[in-house]
Design an enzyme around this catalytic site. Structure first.
Site, PDB file in Angstrom:
ATOM      1  N   MET B  12      -7.166   9.564   3.106  1.00 35.96           N
ATOM      2  CA  MET B  12      -6.833   8.827   2.209  1.00 35.96           C
ATOM      3  C   MET B  12      -5.705   7.690   2.477  1.00 35.96           C
ATOM      4  O   MET B  12      -4.786   8.227   3.438  1.00 35.96           O
ATOM      5  CB  MET B  12      -6.756   9.415   0.763  1.00 35.96           C
ATOM      6  CG  MET B  12      -7.638  10.391   0.179  1.00 35.96           C
ATOM      7  SD  MET B  12      -8.895   9.260  -0.200  1.00 35.96           S
ATOM      8  CE  MET B  12      -8.420   8.768  -1.696  1.00 35.96           C
ATOM      9  N   CYS B  13      -5.504   6.697   1.941  1.00 35.69           N
ATOM     10  CA  CYS B  13      -4.319   5.756   1.965  1.00 35.69           C
ATOM     11  C   CYS B  13      -3.029   6.377   2.186  1.00 35.69           C
ATOM     12  O   CYS B  13      -2.944   7.411   1.382  1.00 35.69           O
ATOM     13  CB  CYS B  13      -4.324   4.518   1.199  1.00 35.69           C
ATOM     14  SG  CYS B  13      -2.962   3.806   1.107  1.00 35.69           S
ATOM     15  N   PRO B  14      -2.266   6.286   3.068  1.00 35.75           N
ATOM     16  CA  PRO B  14      -2.357   5.467   4.004  1.00 35.75           C
ATOM     17  C   PRO B  14      -2.468   6.072   5.474  1.00 35.75           C
ATOM     18  O   PRO B  14      -2.357   5.256   6.431  1.00 35.75           O
ATOM     19  CB  PRO B  14      -0.786   4.830   4.145  1.00 35.75           C
ATOM     20  CG  PRO B  14      -0.176   6.179   3.843  1.00 35.75           C
ATOM     21  CD  PRO B  14      -1.056   7.147   2.898  1.00 35.75           C
TER      22      PRO B  14
END
Lengths: 136, 74
Positions: B12-14
């Site tokens: 998942m981000c980042p």
């Protein structure tokens, strides 16, 4: 992108959510070529202690381990590892000198590579930053 | 053929961007990299990173819930 793009972050809380928001934004901005300056003040300063393991705030505190496990599951490293990555990418970390005094902390308790600054010195840096964010 | 690949599926981000940044630092100008991600955030994040850093997006496509990006290092 112009060379002058800089990010200033102020982190005034030491909980896991604030900690992760600061390293997420810091590493991403540095990765995008921005110069990043992060000022840790008040409880945020605790995050610069060696081996800091921030907890979720309030009643969620007891769920921290579970949350960290979830984050690991989506590839997110621990706060300490993310902070190291941030430094590798050139993110500059500053400890608030007044908070150091108020919290009875000394330089040798902090991770390496941290500069200790007062408000004026940090504002002098922040004044040249295009993006300034407060995390707290 | 691309020179390097990053499989950022499940991240998942980042983290896809952090991995992308680290890998690109080890590459030489003109080399290409393929990133595959399944976080919907990557759809906007990767092009934003590419344009900010002055690298070049050679290809971008979506296939069964996966996002593929081919990037050339400037």
């Amino acid at each position: 992108m112009s060379d002058s793009e800089k990010l200033a972050l102020v982190v005034s809380e030491g909980s896991y959510d604030k900690a992760m928001a600061s390293v997420f934004l810091g590493t991403t901005a540095a990765g995008m070529g921005m110069e990043v300056h992060v000022f840790f003040t008040f409880f945020g300063l605790k995050l610069l202690k060696k081996n800091a393991r921030p907890k979720l705030p309030g009643l969620y505190r007891i769920a921290t381990g579970m949350f960290e496990k979830k984050m690991k599951g989506v590839g997110v490293d621990s706060f300490g590892e993310m902070l190291e990555t941030a430094q590798e990418l050139g993110v500059k970390l500053y400890a608030c000198s007044t908070s150091m005094e108020a919290m009875g902390m000394s330089r040798d308790q902090l991770v390496d590579g941290v500069d200790i600054l007062g408000a004026a010195a940090f504002l002098n840096i922040a004044a040249d930053c295009k993006v300034q964010l407060f995390i707290g | 053929m691309v020179d390097e690949k990053i499989d950022a599926q499940g991240m998942m981000c980042p983290m896809p961007i952090v991995q992308l940044t680290k890998k690109m630092k080890t590459m030489s100008p003109g080399q290409t990299l393929e990133l595959v991600a399944d976080d919907v955030g990557a759809l906007e994040d990767v092009p934003a990173w590419v344009s900010r850093t002055g690298n070049e997006m050679l290809e971008q496509r979506q296939e069964s819930g996966k996002y593929y990006f081919v990037i050339k290092k400037k």
